[in-house]
Design a protein around this motif. Structure first.
Motif, mmCIF file in Angstrom:
data_model
loop_
_atom_site.group_PDB
_atom_site.id
_atom_site.type_symbol
_atom_site.label_atom_id
_atom_site.label_comp_id
_atom_site.label_asym_id
_atom_site.label_seq_id
_atom_site.Cartn_x
_atom_site.Cartn_y
_atom_site.Cartn_z
ATOM 1 N N LEU A 2 -57.421 11.627 -25.930
ATOM 2 C CA LEU A 2 -57.956 13.793 -26.779
ATOM 3 C C LEU A 2 -57.067 14.217 -27.960
ATOM 4 O O LEU A 2 -56.739 14.450 -27.987
ATOM 5 C CB LEU A 2 -58.532 13.900 -25.826
ATOM 6 C CG LEU A 2 -59.478 14.846 -25.918
ATOM 7 C CD1 LEU A 2 -60.798 13.819 -26.191
ATOM 8 C CD2 LEU A 2 -59.974 15.782 -24.951
ATOM 9 N N GLN A 3 -57.980 14.068 -28.969
ATOM 10 C CA GLN A 3 -57.440 14.978 -30.128
ATOM 11 C C GLN A 3 -59.151 16.035 -30.241
ATOM 12 O O GLN A 3 -59.805 15.081 -30.832
ATOM 13 C CB GLN A 3 -57.352 14.279 -31.541
ATOM 14 C CG GLN A 3 -56.124 13.747 -30.980
ATOM 15 C CD GLN A 3 -55.340 12.685 -31.968
ATOM 16 O OE1 GLN A 3 -56.249 11.075 -32.345
ATOM 17 N NE2 GLN A 3 -54.304 13.028 -32.306
ATOM 18 N N ASP A 26 -52.585 10.960 -22.634
ATOM 19 C CA ASP A 26 -52.862 10.339 -21.452
ATOM 20 C C ASP A 26 -51.532 10.212 -19.883
ATOM 21 O O ASP A 26 -50.351 10.781 -20.468
ATOM 22 C CB ASP A 26 -52.259 8.919 -21.802
ATOM 23 C CG ASP A 26 -52.618 7.875 -21.053
ATOM 24 O OD1 ASP A 26 -53.663 8.156 -20.133
ATOM 25 O OD2 ASP A 26 -52.456 6.464 -20.515
ATOM 26 N N GLY A 27 -52.632 11.340 -19.171
ATOM 27 C CA GLY A 27 -51.322 10.709 -17.795
ATOM 28 C C GLY A 27 -51.262 12.979 -17.591
ATOM 29 O O GLY A 27 -50.622 13.072 -17.223
ATOM 30 N N GLY A 56 -65.299 19.792 -37.333
ATOM 31 C CA GLY A 56 -64.294 19.253 -37.212
ATOM 32 C C GLY A 56 -64.243 17.652 -36.929
ATOM 33 O O GLY A 56 -65.993 17.115 -36.849
ATOM 34 N N HIS A 57 -63.737 17.850 -35.807
ATOM 35 C CA HIS A 57 -63.083 15.704 -34.982
ATOM 36 C C HIS A 57 -62.904 15.953 -34.313
ATOM 37 O O HIS A 57 -62.040 16.920 -33.687
ATOM 38 C CB HIS A 57 -62.235 15.334 -36.270
ATOM 39 C CG HIS A 57 -62.254 14.510 -37.402
ATOM 40 N ND1 HIS A 57 -64.235 14.037 -37.972
ATOM 41 C CD2 HIS A 57 -62.337 15.353 -38.760
ATOM 42 C CE1 HIS A 57 -63.910 14.307 -39.866
ATOM 43 N NE2 HIS A 57 -62.960 15.433 -39.606
ATOM 44 N N ILE A 58 -63.766 14.856 -33.270
ATOM 45 C CA ILE A 58 -63.425 14.710 -31.640
ATOM 46 C C ILE A 58 -63.422 13.497 -31.305
ATOM 47 O O ILE A 58 -63.563 12.278 -31.762
ATOM 48 C CB ILE A 58 -64.321 15.771 -30.415
ATOM 49 C CG1 ILE A 58 -65.330 17.211 -31.483
ATOM 50 C CG2 ILE A 58 -63.737 14.870 -29.207
ATOM 51 C CD1 ILE A 58 -65.757 17.039 -30.143
ATOM 52 N N LEU A 59 -62.048 12.524 -30.862
ATOM 53 C CA LEU A 59 -61.290 11.655 -30.822
ATOM 54 C C LEU A 59 -61.329 11.409 -29.505
ATOM 55 O O LEU A 59 -60.480 11.876 -28.703
ATOM 56 C CB LEU A 59 -60.277 11.132 -31.792
ATOM 57 C CG LEU A 59 -60.966 11.430 -33.384
ATOM 58 C CD1 LEU A 59 -59.458 11.236 -34.296
ATOM 59 C CD2 LEU A 59 -61.925 10.382 -33.930
ATOM 60 N N PHE A 60 -61.606 10.082 -28.820
ATOM 61 C CA PHE A 60 -60.793 9.868 -27.770
ATOM 62 C C PHE A 60 -60.953 8.622 -27.664
ATOM 63 O O PHE A 60 -61.577 7.517 -28.069
ATOM 64 C CB PHE A 60 -62.336 10.220 -26.574
ATOM 65 C CG PHE A 60 -62.267 9.455 -25.169
ATOM 66 C CD1 PHE A 60 -60.726 10.168 -24.906
ATOM 67 C CD2 PHE A 60 -62.646 8.833 -24.247
ATOM 68 C CE1 PHE A 60 -60.726 9.565 -23.702
ATOM 69 C CE2 PHE A 60 -62.433 8.406 -23.118
ATOM 70 C CZ PHE A 60 -61.869 9.340 -22.740
ATOM 71 N N ASP A 61 -59.551 8.129 -27.750
ATOM 72 C CA ASP A 61 -58.562 6.966 -28.075
ATOM 73 C C ASP A 61 -59.800 6.270 -29.337
ATOM 74 O O ASP A 61 -59.474 5.175 -29.094
ATOM 75 C CB ASP A 61 -59.088 6.351 -26.620
ATOM 76 C CG ASP A 61 -58.996 6.305 -25.243
ATOM 77 O OD1 ASP A 61 -57.045 6.601 -25.387
ATOM 78 O OD2 ASP A 61 -59.158 5.958 -24.353
ATOM 79 N N MET A 78 -65.147 9.138 -19.870
ATOM 80 C CA MET A 78 -65.139 11.286 -19.330
ATOM 81 C C MET A 78 -65.575 11.634 -18.635
ATOM 82 O O MET A 78 -67.062 10.913 -18.437
ATOM 83 C CB MET A 78 -65.050 11.420 -21.059
ATOM 84 C CG MET A 78 -64.706 13.259 -21.088
ATOM 85 S SD MET A 78 -64.764 13.613 -22.793
ATOM 86 C CE MET A 78 -63.864 12.457 -23.646
ATOM 87 N N ALA A 79 -65.048 12.331 -17.824
ATOM 88 C CA ALA A 79 -66.243 13.521 -17.454
ATOM 89 C C ALA A 79 -66.441 14.580 -16.735
ATOM 90 O O ALA A 79 -64.985 15.305 -17.723
ATOM 91 C CB ALA A 79 -66.933 12.923 -15.501
ATOM 92 N N HIS A 80 -67.076 15.720 -16.490
ATOM 93 C CA HIS A 80 -67.280 17.331 -16.980
ATOM 94 C C HIS A 80 -67.500 18.036 -15.100
ATOM 95 O O HIS A 80 -68.611 16.890 -14.789
ATOM 96 C CB HIS A 80 -67.944 17.641 -18.432
ATOM 97 C CG HIS A 80 -68.239 18.426 -18.142
ATOM 98 N ND1 HIS A 80 -69.156 19.154 -18.975
ATOM 99 C CD2 HIS A 80 -67.147 19.661 -17.718
ATOM 100 C CE1 HIS A 80 -69.062 20.758 -19.296
ATOM 101 N NE2 HIS A 80 -68.092 20.522 -18.341
ATOM 102 N N VAL A 81 -66.485 18.377 -15.485
ATOM 103 C CA VAL A 81 -66.717 19.467 -13.585
ATOM 104 C C VAL A 81 -67.452 20.840 -14.017
ATOM 105 O O VAL A 81 -66.011 21.611 -14.694
ATOM 106 C CB VAL A 81 -65.650 19.361 -12.526
ATOM 107 C CG1 VAL A 81 -66.350 19.742 -11.496
ATOM 108 C CG2 VAL A 81 -65.275 18.020 -12.338
ATOM 109 N N PRO A 82 -68.215 20.764 -13.647
ATOM 110 C CA PRO A 82 -68.668 21.985 -15.656
ATOM 111 C C PRO A 82 -68.531 23.357 -14.211
ATOM 112 O O PRO A 82 -68.543 23.865 -12.909
ATOM 113 C CB PRO A 82 -70.513 21.694 -15.044
ATOM 114 C CG PRO A 82 -71.054 20.787 -13.704
ATOM 115 C CD PRO A 82 -69.549 20.074 -13.549
#
Length: 234
Positions: A2-3, A26-27, A56-61, A78-82
């Motif tokens: 994630l960037q 990763d990890g 801006g930019h959001i990159l996932f893999d 990608m999962a979110h625990v809010p």
């Protein structure tokens, strides 16, 4: 993995996030710490598609997320625990967990993952037919984590998982976070409990009024005098 590059987010005339850049490899467990109102939750909401960035930019893999719908981001892993858990209070525990797997079609594996959640959180198995709103705070947090795990994430974004919990339950939740990471899930953790967050993280970022002001190895930040004074009560 994630960037986030030069992320800017606004709410009307309020510029909430200023040129934030961060990376989660990763990890790793990466912690984002800061005071209330610093912009931590806004960053998570923007990464997961709940809020659109101004720039801006959001990159996932390597895949761009900034204009992608939230449900498609879940399908990427990608999962979110809010913050505040946000469980479905009028639904049962089992129904909440089913909702976590809404985007999946692999029914046999979903059943195996449900069993894995119940094994990790035996209290949820005991209360699977109980309405989620009747659970204790700690049980609701376990349910929120379990619901996120049902989407089979590769990266888990967690927003204030220790909020409102007793010190003993906080220790349990942070132990669970470490176990999830050891099982192969990458973690981006937003926390006000800076000491606990830094103690389990590989790296960390410090956010103040929407800007990253410090970053580095979590152990180094844990011993940094400025961080101690501002966030650790030293």
């Amino acid at each position: 993995m994630l960037q986030v590059k030069n992320l800017n987010v606004t709410y009307g005339a309020i510029h909430a996030v200023h040129d934030v850049s961060l990376e989660v490899r990763d990890g790793e467990i990466v912690s984002l710490i800061g005071a209330n109102g610093a912009g931590k939750t806004t960053i998570l909401h923007t990464i997961t598609g709940l809020k659109r960035p101004r720039g801006g930019h959001i990159l996932f893999d390597g895949q761009s997320l900034q204009t992608m719908d939230a449900f498609k981001i879940v399908r990427l892993g990608m999962a979110h625990v809010p913050e505040g858990r946000q469980i479905f209070a009028q639904m049962t525990v089992a129904e909440n967990l089913d909702m976590g797997a809404y985007a999946r079609r692999d029914k046999e594996q979903v059943a195996k993952d449900l069993e894995a959640v119940y094994t990790r959180f035996p209290r949820l198995r005991e209360r699977q037919r109980q309405n989620a709103g009747t659970l204790s705070g700690g049980e609701q947090q376990m349910l929120a984590i379990g619901r996120a795990l049902m989407s089979k994430p590769r990266i888990l974004l967690m927003d204030e998982p220790s909020m409102g919990l007793s010190p003993l339950l906080v220790k349990d939740i942070f132990k669970i976070i470490q176990e999830l990471n050891q099982s192969g899930i990458t973690i981006l953790l937003v926390e006000q409990n800076a000491k606990m967050a830094l103690s389990i993280a590989d790296r960390a970022y410090v956010l103040e009024t929407g800007r990253i002001v410090m970053e580095g190895n979590a152990a180094d930040l844990l011993s940094d005098e400025k961080v101690k004074k501002a966030y650790l009560g030293a």
